[in-house]
Design an enzyme around this catalytic site. Structure first.
Site, PDB file in Angstrom:
ATOM      1  N   TYR A   1      19.121  64.629  29.646  1.00 35.93           N
ATOM      2  CA  TYR A   1      19.893  63.853  30.627  1.00 35.93           C
ATOM      3  C   TYR A   1      20.652  64.782  31.564  1.00 35.93           C
ATOM      4  O   TYR A   1      20.568  64.665  32.797  1.00 35.93           O
ATOM      5  CB  TYR A   1      20.857  62.929  29.882  1.00 35.93           C
ATOM      6  CG  TYR A   1      21.827  62.162  30.753  1.00 35.93           C
ATOM      7  CD1 TYR A   1      21.459  60.962  31.342  1.00 35.93           C
ATOM      8  CD2 TYR A   1      23.126  62.640  30.972  1.00 35.93           C
ATOM      9  CE1 TYR A   1      22.357  60.250  32.144  1.00 35.93           C
ATOM     10  CE2 TYR A   1      24.028  61.941  31.765  1.00 35.93           C
ATOM     11  CZ  TYR A   1      23.638  60.742  32.343  1.00 35.93           C
ATOM     12  OH  TYR A   1      24.517  60.047  33.134  1.00 35.93           O
TER      13      TYR A   1
ATOM     14  N   SER B   1      26.908  63.815  36.766  1.00 40.08           N
ATOM     15  CA  SER B   1      27.613  63.630  35.493  1.00 40.08           C
ATOM     16  C   SER B   1      28.304  64.923  35.115  1.00 40.08           C
ATOM     17  O   SER B   1      27.774  66.013  35.367  1.00 40.08           O
ATOM     18  CB  SER B   1      26.621  63.241  34.395  1.00 40.08           C
ATOM     19  OG  SER B   1      27.229  63.308  33.110  1.00 40.08           O
TER      20      SER B   1
END
Length: 252
Positions: A157, A142
């Protein structure tokens, strides 16, 4: 025929990757969690294009189930493609959830760790004996783990995705003796079902994201899927240990 395994392919980036890979003449074993119908839809989309796909259930956050999954993969390879090995692995399955640093619980932190980092680590380890030499692995990370994508609320995350980026380099180092390439793609904001369909529930977040993106729109699963398909293909045979941001110029 070459065969790829794509985890979390019942929707979103995994679905986009599975379809894009299949369009290049590669068979696909795709996995799903709770969304079995979505997985069947992915299989149907691949078959409509003349491809071959098999859907298998997998909880990437539960390592105890990995040996049974490997057995299911071996059965699918033998029964569908008359092979005992596969060629490509796309570690895509995951989940996202916004949580400010001070509000993040150990339970959520541990779930992120199990699904986003421990899962890909040990799933790859479990499947490696079935993987053919000269294959390719793509880890979906990501841009939240990159300096370009830092936004408040994603500390846990992004930490796990950053760990997966580092793991990509170490996999590439160790797997190179078998000719297996390992790369990562780091998507920006992409129109998927992540965070319980956040884009559907909070459409007001879309315009600010578009404003921060050089190409002026939110990414689509196909945008990422085509990059993943390229990285596992022969066209990328001299690329390994790389992390490629696929975000349409987010933050430019």
């Amino acid at each position: 025929m070459k065969v790829a395994i794509v985890t979390g392919a019942s929707s979103g980036i995994g679905q986009g990757a599975a379809v894009a890979i299949a369009k290049r003449g590669v068979g696909v074993i795709l996995t799903y969690g709770a969304n079995r119908q979505g997985a069947l839809d992915t299989v149907a989309a691949i078959e409509e294009e003349g491809g071959t796909a098999v859907a298998l259930p997998l909880d990437v956050g539960e390592t105890a189930g990995f040996p049974a999954f490997r057995a299911s993969v071996a059965d699918a390879l033998s029964g569908t493609w008359q092979r005992d090995t596969f060629d490509h692995l796309v570690n895509n399955a995951g989940f996202g959830q916004m949580s400010m640093f001070e509000d993040t619980t150990e339970e959520l932190f541990d779930r992120f760790m199990r699904v986003l980092l421990k899962g890909p680590y040990f799933l790859t380890q479990t499947l490696l004996p079935l993987m053919a030499d000269g294959g390719a692995v793509v880890n979906v990370t990501s841009n939240s783990a990159l300096s370009t994508g830092v936004e408040a609320g994603y500390s846990a995350y992004a930490t796990m995705k950053g760990g997966l980026t580092v793991l990509t380099r170490y996999m590439a180092k160790e797997f190179s003796r078998r000719g297996i390439r390992v790369n990562a793609v780091a998507p920006g904001s992409t129109r998927t079902r992540i965070s319980d369909d956040a884009f559907e529930r909070f459409p007001e977040v879309i315009e600010p994201i578009e404003a921060k993106t050089a190409f002026g729109r939110v990414g689509e699963p196909e945008d990422i899927g085509m990059m993943i398909a390229t990285l596992v293909s022969e066209e990328s045979r001299w690329i390994t240990a790389q992390s490629i941001e696929v975000s349409g110029g987010y933050g430019l």
